[in-house]
Design a protein around this motif. Structure first.
Motif, PDB file in Angstrom:
ATOM      1  N   SER A   1      12.713 -20.789 -21.664  1.00 49.86           N
ATOM      2  CA  SER A   1      13.016 -20.873 -20.231  1.00 49.86           C
ATOM      3  C   SER A   1      14.284 -20.119 -19.856  1.00 49.86           C
ATOM      4  O   SER A   1      14.686 -20.121 -18.695  1.00 49.86           O
ATOM      5  CB  SER A   1      13.150 -22.347 -19.816  1.00 49.86           C
ATOM      6  N   GLN A   2      14.912 -19.447 -20.820  1.00 52.30           N
ATOM      7  CA  GLN A   2      16.145 -18.710 -20.551  1.00 52.30           C
ATOM      8  C   GLN A   2      15.860 -17.211 -20.440  1.00 52.30           C
ATOM      9  O   GLN A   2      15.144 -16.640 -21.268  1.00 52.30           O
ATOM     10  CB  GLN A   2      17.172 -18.949 -21.663  1.00 52.30           C
ATOM     11  N   ASN A   3      16.432 -16.566 -19.432  1.00 49.52           N
ATOM     12  CA  ASN A   3      16.319 -15.106 -19.265  1.00 49.52           C
ATOM     13  C   ASN A   3      14.862 -14.637 -19.299  1.00 49.52           C
ATOM     14  O   ASN A   3      14.542 -13.602 -19.881  1.00 49.52           O
ATOM     15  CB  ASN A   3      17.130 -14.380 -20.345  1.00 49.52           C
ATOM     16  N   THR A   4      13.995 -15.403 -18.644  1.00 54.86           N
ATOM     17  CA  THR A   4      12.554 -15.155 -18.744  1.00 54.86           C
ATOM     18  C   THR A   4      12.146 -13.795 -18.202  1.00 54.86           C
ATOM     19  O   THR A   4      11.338 -13.090 -18.823  1.00 54.86           O
ATOM     20  CB  THR A   4      11.782 -16.264 -18.002  1.00 54.86           C
ATOM     21  N   GLU A   5      12.687 -13.407 -17.056  1.00 57.23           N
ATOM     22  CA  GLU A   5      12.282 -12.127 -16.474  1.00 57.23           C
ATOM     23  C   GLU A   5      12.728 -10.956 -17.343  1.00 57.23           C
ATOM     24  O   GLU A   5      11.986  -9.981 -17.514  1.00 57.23           O
ATOM     25  CB  GLU A   5      12.846 -11.986 -15.062  1.00 57.23           C
ATOM     26  N   ALA A   6      13.921 -11.050 -17.909  1.00 61.40           N
ATOM     27  CA  ALA A   6      14.384  -9.999 -18.821  1.00 61.40           C
ATOM     28  C   ALA A   6      13.459  -9.898 -20.026  1.00 61.40           C
ATOM     29  O   ALA A   6      13.060  -8.791 -20.434  1.00 61.40           O
ATOM     30  CB  ALA A   6      15.809 -10.281 -19.270  1.00 61.40           C
TER      31      ALA A   6
ATOM     32  N   ALA B   1      16.003  -7.779 -27.815  1.00 59.67           N
ATOM     33  CA  ALA B   1      16.895  -8.907 -27.522  1.00 59.67           C
ATOM     34  C   ALA B   1      17.391  -8.795 -26.090  1.00 59.67           C
ATOM     35  O   ALA B   1      17.781  -7.709 -25.657  1.00 59.67           O
ATOM     36  CB  ALA B   1      18.087  -8.918 -28.476  1.00 59.67           C
ATOM     37  N   ASP B   2      17.377  -9.902 -25.359  1.00 55.21           N
ATOM     38  CA  ASP B   2      17.936  -9.848 -24.012  1.00 55.21           C
ATOM     39  C   ASP B   2      19.458  -9.722 -24.104  1.00 55.21           C
ATOM     40  O   ASP B   2      20.057  -9.916 -25.170  1.00 55.21           O
ATOM     41  CB  ASP B   2      17.522 -11.075 -23.196  1.00 55.21           C
TER      42      ASP B   2
ATOM     43  N   VAL C   1      15.848  -2.343 -19.824  1.00 56.06           N
ATOM     44  CA  VAL C   1      14.953  -2.570 -18.688  1.00 56.06           C
ATOM     45  C   VAL C   1      15.788  -3.091 -17.526  1.00 56.06           C
ATOM     46  O   VAL C   1      16.811  -3.752 -17.722  1.00 56.06           O
ATOM     47  CB  VAL C   1      13.841  -3.589 -19.037  1.00 56.06           C
ATOM     48  N   VAL C   2      15.378  -2.775 -16.309  1.00 59.68           N
ATOM     49  CA  VAL C   2      16.112  -3.216 -15.122  1.00 59.68           C
ATOM     50  C   VAL C   2      15.658  -4.619 -14.741  1.00 59.68           C
ATOM     51  O   VAL C   2      14.459  -4.873 -14.582  1.00 59.68           O
ATOM     52  CB  VAL C   2      15.892  -2.245 -13.950  1.00 59.68           C
ATOM     53  N   VAL C   3      16.617  -5.525 -14.605  1.00 65.95           N
ATOM     54  CA  VAL C   3      16.321  -6.905 -14.210  1.00 65.95           C
ATOM     55  C   VAL C   3      16.875  -7.126 -12.811  1.00 65.95           C
ATOM     56  O   VAL C   3      18.092  -7.021 -12.596  1.00 65.95           O
ATOM     57  CB  VAL C   3      16.942  -7.912 -15.190  1.00 65.95           C
ATOM     58  N   PRO C   4      16.024  -7.416 -11.837  1.00 70.70           N
ATOM     59  CA  PRO C   4      16.502  -7.597 -10.456  1.00 70.70           C
ATOM     60  C   PRO C   4      17.179  -8.946 -10.282  1.00 70.70           C
ATOM     61  O   PRO C   4      16.888  -9.905 -10.996  1.00 70.70           O
ATOM     62  CB  PRO C   4      15.218  -7.521  -9.633  1.00 70.70           C
ATOM     63  N   PRO C   5      18.100  -9.047  -9.314  1.00 73.02           N
ATOM     64  CA  PRO C   5      18.734 -10.337  -9.047  1.00 73.02           C
ATOM     65  C   PRO C   5      17.785 -11.271  -8.318  1.00 73.02           C
ATOM     66  O   PRO C   5      16.890 -10.831  -7.591  1.00 73.02           O
ATOM     67  CB  PRO C   5      19.924  -9.965  -8.154  1.00 73.02           C
ATOM     68  N   THR C   6      17.969 -12.568  -8.514  1.00 73.57           N
ATOM     69  CA  THR C   6      17.225 -13.571  -7.759  1.00 73.57           C
ATOM     70  C   THR C   6      18.224 -14.509  -7.102  1.00 73.57           C
ATOM     71  O   THR C   6      19.398 -14.552  -7.467  1.00 73.57           O
ATOM     72  CB  THR C   6      16.298 -14.399  -8.673  1.00 73.57           C
TER      73      THR C   6
ATOM     74  N   HIS D   1      19.304 -18.365  -6.252  1.00 82.15           N
ATOM     75  CA  HIS D   1      19.118 -19.756  -6.678  1.00 82.15           C
ATOM     76  C   HIS D   1      20.191 -20.610  -6.024  1.00 82.15           C
ATOM     77  O   HIS D   1      21.384 -20.386  -6.218  1.00 82.15           O
ATOM     78  CB  HIS D   1      19.231 -19.850  -8.203  1.00 82.15           C
ATOM     79  N   ASN D   2      19.751 -21.580  -5.190  1.00 80.29           N
ATOM     80  CA  ASN D   2      20.692 -22.469  -4.484  1.00 80.29           C
ATOM     81  C   ASN D   2      21.747 -21.681  -3.706  1.00 80.29           C
ATOM     82  O   ASN D   2      22.929 -22.021  -3.697  1.00 80.29           O
ATOM     83  CB  ASN D   2      21.384 -23.414  -5.475  1.00 80.29           C
ATOM     84  N   GLY D   3      21.273 -20.587  -3.064  1.00 82.98           N
ATOM     85  CA  GLY D   3      22.182 -19.800  -2.249  1.00 82.98           C
ATOM     86  C   GLY D   3      23.051 -18.827  -3.012  1.00 82.98           C
ATOM     87  O   GLY D   3      23.838 -18.087  -2.432  1.00 82.98           O
ATOM     88  N   ARG D   4      22.900 -18.785  -4.356  1.00 88.81           N
ATOM     89  CA  ARG D   4      23.712 -17.879  -5.160  1.00 88.81           C
ATOM     90  C   ARG D   4      22.843 -16.812  -5.793  1.00 88.81           C
ATOM     91  O   ARG D   4      21.721 -17.101  -6.242  1.00 88.81           O
ATOM     92  CB  ARG D   4      24.405 -18.634  -6.302  1.00 88.81           C
ATOM     93  N   VAL D   5      23.354 -15.600  -5.842  1.00 89.72           N
ATOM     94  CA  VAL D   5      22.625 -14.530  -6.525  1.00 89.72           C
ATOM     95  C   VAL D   5      22.910 -14.633  -8.013  1.00 89.72           C
ATOM     96  O   VAL D   5      24.065 -14.779  -8.440  1.00 89.72           O
ATOM     97  CB  VAL D   5      23.069 -13.142  -6.015  1.00 89.72           C
ATOM     98  N   ARG D   6      21.859 -14.600  -8.813  1.00 89.97           N
ATOM     99  CA  ARG D   6      22.037 -14.612 -10.266  1.00 89.97           C
ATOM    100  C   ARG D   6      20.962 -13.737 -10.875  1.00 89.97           C
ATOM    101  O   ARG D   6      20.012 -13.323 -10.233  1.00 89.97           O
ATOM    102  CB  ARG D   6      21.936 -16.032 -10.843  1.00 89.97           C
ATOM    103  N   PHE D   7      21.114 -13.446 -12.159  1.00 91.23           N
ATOM    104  CA  PHE D   7      20.134 -12.624 -12.874  1.00 91.23           C
ATOM    105  C   PHE D   7      19.402 -13.500 -13.875  1.00 91.23           C
ATOM    106  O   PHE D   7      20.000 -14.350 -14.522  1.00 91.23           O
ATOM    107  CB  PHE D   7      20.830 -11.458 -13.588  1.00 91.23           C
ATOM    108  N   THR D   8      18.052 -13.300 -13.976  1.00 94.80           N
ATOM    109  CA  THR D   8      17.269 -14.135 -14.853  1.00 94.80           C
ATOM    110  C   THR D   8      16.489 -13.302 -15.832  1.00 94.80           C
ATOM    111  O   THR D   8      16.304 -12.130 -15.628  1.00 94.80           O
ATOM    112  CB  THR D   8      16.284 -14.994 -14.047  1.00 94.80           C
TER     113      THR D   8
END
Length: 270
Positions: free
Chosen positions: A75-80, A210-211, A256-261, A263-270
């Protein structure tokens, strides 16, 4: 609540502990969006498995850098990991080949992308990797023998090592717990590191996946020096200085390019 939701909550708690050192239990229901009873059950399970220590309404990490269960890491860094899997699979030529894949959560995404190939024979010590490869019943899959490690769901030991040494692979695709230009490719487990080392030794082309959270980290069991592999695939959140240092060693390092998402009003990378 599903096990997946629980693993996501555990992942958030561990991330917060890595940032702050300790957490007040009374704030966790609001942070996690669940009841106090659910938080207490999660914390009890984490304490039983050695991930945290609880005392006087506070929790602390039991050991910094400890190996996490595969279900939590998934469940960690799934999109990456998903994007790393897609890119890595595209590096494998379209012709009959024999590959070896390690276990690991990033490798699960590599395997899912290779599962549609009918021209591949893939040897693996990863139980989850094998499951993903056989989903479409096209890849010819060989699973090594050995003893299962519960934290990683992979097979280790003499039987697995002897099985791997009987092959010559066109490509090895191996995960990593740590990648450092100075310390090389490392793992939490010495038995896991030995398996990975053999995979790389027996392969013509050597790829590490590796992410970015693994870059700059060093763990107790060394697999190989960075210069012993041909390609490293990671994501765009990697430290630029580390990427530059890796490339200086002559290793092809692809991000690979990972877009920001949000979460709870904060931008983070997943």
């Amino acid at each position: 609540m599903t096990d997946r939701k629980r693993d996501e909550r555990i992942s958030i708690v561990l991330m917060l502990l890595s940032q702050r050192g300790e957490l007040q239990v009374r704030f966790l229901p609001k942070v996690l969006g669940v009841s106090g009873a659910t938080v207490r059950r999660d914390l009890a399970m984490m304490e039983e498995t050695g991930l945290i220590r609880r005392s006087y309404g506070k929790v602390t990490a039991a050991r910094r850098g400890a190996e996490l269960p595969a279900s939590v890491r998934l469940s960690q860094n799934t999109e990456a990991k998903r994007r790393i899997g897609a890119l890595t699979s595209s590096l494998i030529p379209n012709r009959p080949l024999t590959l070896v894949l390690s276990g690991g959560t990033t490798m699960d995404f590599v395997a899912k992308n290779l599962a549609g190939r009918s021209d591949l024979t893939v040897v693996t010590n990863g139980l989850d990797t094998a499951t993903s490869l056989t989903a479409r019943q096209l890849v010819h899959v060989v699973v090594t023998g050995g003893t299962a490690r519960s934290l990683s769901n992979d097979l280790v030991g003499k039987e697995a090592e002897e099985s791997l040494r009987s092959y010559h692979f066109d490509f090895a695709i191996v995960g990593a717990d740590g990648i450092s230009p100075e310390s090389g490719i490392t793992r939490h487990s010495s038995r896991g590191a030995e398996i990975d080392r053999i995979m790389l030794e027996q392969a013509e082309h050597k790829i590490i996946v590796a992410d970015s959270s693994k870059l700059g980290k060093t763990h107790q069991a060394k697999v190989v020096d960075v210069g012993a592999v041909h390609t490293i695939v990671t994501d765009s959140q990697a430290n630029p200085a580390i990427i530059a240092a890796l490339r200086k060693t002559g290793v092809t390092t692809t991000m690979v390019v990972v877009p920001p998402t949000v979460h709870n009003g904060r931008v983070r990378f997943t």
